[in-house]
Design an enzyme around this catalytic site. Sequence first.
Site, PDB file in Angstrom:
ATOM      1  N   HIS A  34     -43.711 -11.967 -12.757  1.00 34.03           N
ATOM      2  CA  HIS A  34     -43.507 -10.975 -13.417  1.00 34.03           C
ATOM      3  C   HIS A  34     -42.085 -11.013 -14.153  1.00 34.03           C
ATOM      4  CE1 HIS A  34     -44.505  -6.762 -14.967  1.00 34.03           C
ATOM      5  NE2 HIS A  34     -43.150  -6.803 -15.047  1.00 34.03           N
ATOM      6  N   ASP A  36     -39.412  -8.996 -16.874  1.00 30.68           N
ATOM      7  CA  ASP A  36     -39.320  -8.023 -17.554  1.00 30.68           C
ATOM      8  C   ASP A  36     -38.362  -8.395 -18.715  1.00 30.68           C
ATOM      9  OD1 ASP A  36     -40.579  -5.767 -16.353  1.00 30.68           O
ATOM     10  OD2 ASP A  36     -39.002  -5.634 -14.717  1.00 30.68           O
ATOM     11  N   GLY A 141     -35.732   1.348 -17.081  1.00 27.93           N
ATOM     12  CA  GLY A 141     -34.357   1.373 -17.203  1.00 27.93           C
ATOM     13  C   GLY A 141     -33.791   2.322 -16.228  1.00 27.93           C
ATOM     14  N   PHE A 142     -34.446   3.420 -15.437  1.00 28.56           N
ATOM     15  CA  PHE A 142     -33.887   4.483 -14.738  1.00 28.56           C
ATOM     16  C   PHE A 142     -34.593   4.554 -13.191  1.00 28.56           C
ATOM     17  CE2 PHE A 142     -32.965   5.517 -19.111  1.00 28.56           C
ATOM     18  CZ  PHE A 142     -31.682   6.015 -19.057  1.00 28.56           C
ATOM     19  N   ASP A 175     -46.096  -0.781 -11.946  1.00 33.12           N
ATOM     20  CA  ASP A 175     -44.959  -1.206 -11.854  1.00 33.12           C
ATOM     21  C   ASP A 175     -43.818  -0.293 -11.693  1.00 33.12           C
ATOM     22  OD1 ASP A 175     -42.647  -3.024 -12.152  1.00 33.12           O
ATOM     23  OD2 ASP A 175     -43.244  -3.253 -14.402  1.00 33.12           O
ATOM     24  N   GLY A 197     -40.381  -6.293  -7.321  1.00 35.00           N
ATOM     25  CA  GLY A 197     -39.352  -7.363  -7.233  1.00 35.00           C
ATOM     26  C   GLY A 197     -38.427  -7.372  -5.948  1.00 35.00           C
TER      27      GLY A 197
END
Length: 221
Positions: A34, A36, A141-142, A175, A197
């Site tokens: 994956h 991002d 992003g958080f 995710d 991850g």
Amino acid sequence: MPETLLSVGVLAADLGRLAEELARLEEAGADWIHLDVMDGSFAPQLLGDIALFKAVRRLTSLPLDVHLMVQHPERHVAAFEGADWITVHAEAGPHLHRAVSEARRTGARAGVALNPGTHISGVVALADEVDLVLFVAVDPGFPAGGFVRGTLRKVAQLRRKLDDLGVGGVRIGIDGGVTLDNAAEIAASGADVVVSGSAVFKGAGPEENVQAFHTAFGRKG
């Protein structure tokens, strides 16, 4: 129900040893890779880019799953031709159908990602044209906000809706905030793609953690 797959976020790897890290994941039994991609606008960070995508594509034969967290994704998907899956965000612009169509035009299977506060109705309208719905269980992003548990209810809700419509073959993923502690519950909710991850690379590393995820998903062998 297909078996639950583990898609490993490559940004959590040591990118200075990318070839070695990808080889470790293949040997460990990871199902997908994956990647991002963030543009600094839709999501606050600048992460992932076309050069990294091309390097990952060159170095692994595993299915490559590209998650575009970018504004107006329909303008960018063509650059990721060669990915096996391209997922765009429903919230990233007014032309979701076009973005999905552009993703498919590259030869990839197309996914739509939904943020924690986004209703499933928009993606249901495109159910015949998408291959994956990816529920993002943190605010993009958080991640420090933690796993949004209401995501599990949305997975079950979408699965029932797809069944009612007679739409088969659409994978449902989660995710963000995924760990070995919640992996079994996520799989039990009906998700059949789980993205993780840092939880794969920490501690014992992929050699043990990938198999631990598979066990949590109820997979045999």
